[in-house]
Design a protein around this motif. Structure first.
Motif, PDB file in Angstrom:
ATOM      1  N   SER A  20       0.864  -1.172   0.000  1.00 42.27           N
ATOM      2  CA  SER A  20       0.000   0.000   0.000  1.00 42.27           C
ATOM      3  C   SER A  20       0.904   1.227   0.000  1.00 42.27           C
ATOM      4  N   ILE A  21       0.553   2.177  -0.852  1.00 47.39           N
ATOM      5  CA  ILE A  21       1.387   3.368  -1.049  1.00 47.39           C
ATOM      6  C   ILE A  21       0.537   4.593  -0.766  1.00 47.39           C
ATOM      7  N   ILE A  22       1.060   5.463   0.097  1.00 50.86           N
ATOM      8  CA  ILE A  22       0.405   6.740   0.366  1.00 50.86           C
ATOM      9  C   ILE A  22       1.216   7.814  -0.339  1.00 50.86           C
ATOM     10  N   SER A  23       0.576   8.487  -1.297  1.00 49.22           N
ATOM     11  CA  SER A  23       1.265   9.505  -2.084  1.00 49.22           C
ATOM     12  C   SER A  23       0.236  10.422  -2.754  1.00 49.22           C
ATOM     13  N   PRO A  24       0.506  11.731  -2.756  1.00 47.14           N
ATOM     14  CA  PRO A  24      -0.388  12.647  -3.468  1.00 47.14           C
ATOM     15  C   PRO A  24      -0.105  12.696  -4.972  1.00 47.14           C
ATOM     16  N   LEU A  25       0.919  11.958  -5.439  1.00 45.74           N
ATOM     17  CA  LEU A  25       1.277  11.967  -6.855  1.00 45.74           C
ATOM     18  C   LEU A  25       0.144  11.377  -7.698  1.00 45.74           C
ATOM     19  N   ARG A  26       0.057  11.808  -8.933  1.00 49.38           N
ATOM     20  CA  ARG A  26      -0.882  11.215  -9.889  1.00 49.38           C
ATOM     21  C   ARG A  26      -0.346   9.837 -10.292  1.00 49.38           C
ATOM     22  N   ASP A  27      -1.218   8.975 -10.775  1.00 54.63           N
ATOM     23  CA  ASP A  27      -0.838   7.604 -11.106  1.00 54.63           C
ATOM     24  C   ASP A  27       0.274   7.543 -12.152  1.00 54.63           C
ATOM     25  N   TYR A  28       0.201   8.355 -13.202  1.00 55.48           N
ATOM     26  CA  TYR A  28       1.209   8.307 -14.252  1.00 55.48           C
ATOM     27  C   TYR A  28       2.569   8.811 -13.749  1.00 55.48           C
ATOM     28  N   LYS A  29       2.551   9.773 -12.835  1.00 48.02           N
ATOM     29  CA  LYS A  29       3.808  10.304 -12.301  1.00 48.02           C
ATOM     30  C   LYS A  29       4.455   9.297 -11.349  1.00 48.02           C
ATOM     31  N   LEU A  30       3.655   8.659 -10.513  1.00 50.66           N
ATOM     32  CA  LEU A  30       4.175   7.623  -9.618  1.00 50.66           C
ATOM     33  C   LEU A  30       4.745   6.472 -10.435  1.00 50.66           C
ATOM     34  N   ALA A  31       4.036   6.064 -11.484  1.00 52.70           N
ATOM     35  CA  ALA A  31       4.522   4.978 -12.343  1.00 52.70           C
ATOM     36  C   ALA A  31       5.836   5.371 -13.018  1.00 52.70           C
ATOM     37  N   TYR A  32       5.949   6.618 -13.442  1.00 53.00           N
ATOM     38  CA  TYR A  32       7.192   7.092 -14.062  1.00 53.00           C
ATOM     39  C   TYR A  32       8.356   6.943 -13.085  1.00 53.00           C
ATOM     40  N   PHE A  33       8.171   7.385 -11.845  1.00 53.76           N
ATOM     41  CA  PHE A  33       9.246   7.300 -10.853  1.00 53.76           C
ATOM     42  C   PHE A  33       9.571   5.851 -10.486  1.00 53.76           C
ATOM     43  N   ILE A  34       8.558   5.009 -10.384  1.00 54.18           N
ATOM     44  CA  ILE A  34       8.806   3.592 -10.096  1.00 54.18           C
ATOM     45  C   ILE A  34       9.589   2.962 -11.245  1.00 54.18           C
ATOM     46  N   ASN A  35       9.185   3.244 -12.484  1.00 58.69           N
ATOM     47  CA  ASN A  35       9.896   2.697 -13.647  1.00 58.69           C
ATOM     48  C   ASN A  35      11.335   3.197 -13.696  1.00 58.69           C
ATOM     49  N   ARG A  36      11.531   4.467 -13.383  1.00 64.33           N
ATOM     50  CA  ARG A  36      12.866   5.062 -13.433  1.00 64.33           C
ATOM     51  C   ARG A  36      13.806   4.450 -12.386  1.00 64.33           C
ATOM     52  N   ASP A  37      13.269   4.174 -11.189  1.00 66.52           N
ATOM     53  CA  ASP A  37      14.098   3.753 -10.068  1.00 66.52           C
ATOM     54  C   ASP A  37      14.147   2.246  -9.840  1.00 66.52           C
ATOM     55  N   THR A  38      13.382   1.475 -10.621  1.00 70.04           N
ATOM     56  CA  THR A  38      13.369   0.015 -10.459  1.00 70.04           C
ATOM     57  C   THR A  38      13.488  -0.637 -11.833  1.00 70.04           C
ATOM     58  N   SER A  39      13.421  -1.943 -11.852  1.00 72.46           N
ATOM     59  CA  SER A  39      13.481  -2.671 -13.118  1.00 72.46           C
ATOM     60  C   SER A  39      12.089  -2.881 -13.719  1.00 72.46           C
ATOM     61  N   LEU A  40      11.074  -2.283 -13.112  1.00 75.24           N
ATOM     62  CA  LEU A  40       9.710  -2.431 -13.632  1.00 75.24           C
ATOM     63  C   LEU A  40       9.493  -1.521 -14.828  1.00 75.24           C
ATOM     64  N   ASN A  41       8.504  -1.872 -15.636  1.00 74.71           N
ATOM     65  CA  ASN A  41       8.106  -1.053 -16.767  1.00 74.71           C
ATOM     66  C   ASN A  41       6.573  -1.008 -16.797  1.00 74.71           C
ATOM     67  N   LEU A  42       6.007  -0.331 -15.794  1.00 73.88           N
ATOM     68  CA  LEU A  42       4.557  -0.235 -15.689  1.00 73.88           C
ATOM     69  C   LEU A  42       3.996   0.560 -16.861  1.00 73.88           C
ATOM     70  N   VAL A  43       2.940   0.027 -17.468  1.00 73.14           N
ATOM     71  CA  VAL A  43       2.317   0.642 -18.636  1.00 73.14           C
ATOM     72  C   VAL A  43       0.844   0.857 -18.331  1.00 73.14           C
ATOM     73  N   ARG A  44       0.345   2.021 -18.722  1.00 77.33           N
ATOM     74  CA  ARG A  44      -1.064   2.366 -18.492  1.00 77.33           C
ATOM     75  C   ARG A  44      -1.964   1.465 -19.337  1.00 77.33           C
ATOM     76  N   LYS A  45      -2.991   0.936 -18.712  1.00 74.29           N
ATOM     77  CA  LYS A  45      -4.016   0.125 -19.379  1.00 74.29           C
ATOM     78  C   LYS A  45      -5.370   0.791 -19.164  1.00 74.29           C
ATOM     79  N   ASP A  46      -6.419   0.204 -19.718  1.00 69.92           N
ATOM     80  CA  ASP A  46      -7.761   0.712 -19.454  1.00 69.92           C
ATOM     81  C   ASP A  46      -8.022   0.678 -17.952  1.00 69.92           C
ATOM     82  N   ASP A  47      -8.809   1.625 -17.471  1.00 74.33           N
ATOM     83  CA  ASP A  47      -9.128   1.667 -16.050  1.00 74.33           C
ATOM     84  C   ASP A  47      -9.754   0.354 -15.595  1.00 74.33           C
ATOM     85  N   LEU A  48      -9.457  -0.013 -14.358  1.00 71.24           N
ATOM     86  CA  LEU A  48      -9.958  -1.260 -13.777  1.00 71.24           C
ATOM     87  C   LEU A  48     -11.380  -1.068 -13.263  1.00 71.24           C
TER      88      LEU A  48
END
Length: 151
Positions: A20-48
């Motif tokens: 669980s992550i507490i952050s005021p960041l928008r989803d795309y910005k959080l995903a950008y930082f996670i992708n930049r700092d880890t080996s993940l490559n999270l990609v936006r899909k249709d909303d769940l």
């Protein structure tokens, strides 16, 4: 007559880990930082789409995914907030949930945990206990149906 209640079986999700992550960041910005700092490559899909039982309607939440085929782990970053309500009311403080699904019982790596924790704008990262999530069975069903529909 006593009410019958469905009890979810989180034991059937042995390879499931949730951060669980507490952050005021928008989803795309959080995903950008996670992708930049880890080996993940999270990609936006249709909303769940998730069925909200109390409201009796479907509410959509931001959804990003990544499949690590070498480790056989699927990562799903899902926003927990919507004006219609929380996707996971048991984790009401969480702004995002990172689901890690693997056929193996493995803990999330400390590197991933620490990398997310170090992101500027992330206030707190913690392991969520799947046993304490009452609507886990419904969430997992909605997630699986959504992933089948995307492919």
């Amino acid at each position: 007559m006593a009410k019958k209640k469905l009890i979810s079986e989180p034991a059937s999700y042995k390879g499931l880990k949730i951060l669980s992550i507490i952050s005021p960041l928008r989803d795309y910005k959080l995903a950008y930082f996670i992708n930049r700092d880890t080996s993940l490559n999270l990609v936006r899909k249709d909303d769940l789409p998730v069925f909200a039982e109390k409201e009796g309607k479907i509410i959509t939440y931001p959804f990003l995914s990544f499949a690590d085929t070498s480790q056989r782990v699927h990562y799903y970053l899902v926003g927990n907030n919507h004006t219609g309500g929380k996707m996971c009311p048991d984790l009401k403080q969480a702004d995002f949930l990172l689901f890690m699904i693997s056929p193996y019982e493995t803990a999330p790596s400390d590197d991933l945990f620490n990398a997310i924790k170090a992101i500027s704008g992330v206030q707190l990262v913690q392991n969520a206990d799947p046993l304490k999530i009452k609507n886990l069975e419904g969430l997992m069903s909605d997630l699986e149906l959504h992933m089948v529909g995307i492919k």
